[in-house]
Design a protein around this motif. Sequence first.
Motif, mmCIF file in Angstrom:
data_model
loop_
_atom_site.group_PDB
_atom_site.id
_atom_site.type_symbol
_atom_site.label_atom_id
_atom_site.label_comp_id
_atom_site.label_asym_id
_atom_site.label_seq_id
_atom_site.Cartn_x
_atom_site.Cartn_y
_atom_site.Cartn_z
ATOM 1 N N TRP A 41 2.227 -6.380 0.232
ATOM 2 C CA TRP A 41 1.827 -5.344 -0.724
ATOM 3 C C TRP A 41 3.001 -4.899 -1.576
ATOM 4 N N GLN A 72 2.848 -1.466 -2.790
ATOM 5 C CA GLN A 72 2.945 -0.097 -2.288
ATOM 6 C C GLN A 72 1.883 0.081 -1.218
ATOM 7 N N SER A 125 -3.786 1.600 3.486
ATOM 8 C CA SER A 125 -4.303 1.276 2.162
ATOM 9 C C SER A 125 -3.151 0.687 1.373
ATOM 10 N N GLU A 149 -1.690 -1.502 -2.212
ATOM 11 C CA GLU A 149 -1.864 -1.795 -3.633
ATOM 12 C C GLU A 149 -1.236 -3.150 -3.943
ATOM 13 N N ILE A 150 -1.898 -3.913 -4.800
ATOM 14 C CA ILE A 150 -1.458 -5.242 -5.225
ATOM 15 C C ILE A 150 -1.117 -6.069 -3.983
ATOM 16 N N LEU A 208 -6.369 -6.431 -5.948
ATOM 17 C CA LEU A 208 -5.697 -5.232 -6.436
ATOM 18 C C LEU A 208 -5.428 -4.241 -5.298
ATOM 19 N N GLN A 209 -6.359 -4.161 -4.344
ATOM 20 C CA GLN A 209 -6.208 -3.233 -3.229
ATOM 21 C C GLN A 209 -6.644 -3.893 -1.932
#
Length: 184
Positions: A66, A68, A82, A84-85, A103-104
Motif C-alpha cells: 500500500w 497509505q 484500510s 490506499e493504492i 485503489l483501496q
Amino acid sequence: MNLKIVALLPLILLCVSGCGGKKPEAKATSKPPEKAEIPPIVNLESGAADTFSSKLPREKLWTIRWKQAQVRPDSESTGTGSFEIVSGEILEAEAVSIRYEALQGKVDTAQRTVELVGKVKLTSTKVDAVLTCDRVTYRESDKIVKATGNIRVTSPQGELQMDGPLWATPGLEKVGSPEVFRKL
C-alpha cells in the motif's frame, strides 16, 4: 468537687450523646463510568503485509502492499486495516495465483478476508486471463473470488462483460455467475 461533677453530669451526657451519636455515613464513592476501550488506529506510510491461514501448517494466503494505511490492531495476532493504492498477490498452496491492484483494500485477518475496491485488476498467473471490476472480495474459507460492478474478463478464448456478480477460482481458471459457478 464531686457535687459539681454530679451537677454537670446531665450536661456532659448531653454533649457526649450529641457528639458521639451516630457517625455520619460515608458517602458512597462512585467510580466514573468505564469508557469502552477503543483500539488504537495506527496510520502507516507505504508498506506491505502478509496474511496467513489459521490452520496448521500455516500457509501464506495473500500479500498486500500500500501507499497509505490505517490499521486497527484488535489483538496481538489479528487486526483490520484500510489501505490506499494497493497491489499484491493471492496465493494457493504457497504459489501465486493472482496478482492484483486496486485503489483501496480492506483486510480482516481474524475473518481471513481481503476486499479490493475501485479500478480492481486481477491478473492470473495460471491462465492467460485478466479480470477488471469495481469490487472483489476473497475469503480463505470460500476460496472464491467474488466480483461485482463493471466486470470484464479477457482471455485468448474471448471477452466477457457483465455487471455481476461473478465468481471465479483464485487463478481465474473457472469463472461464471454464482449459479453457473456452482455447477462447474
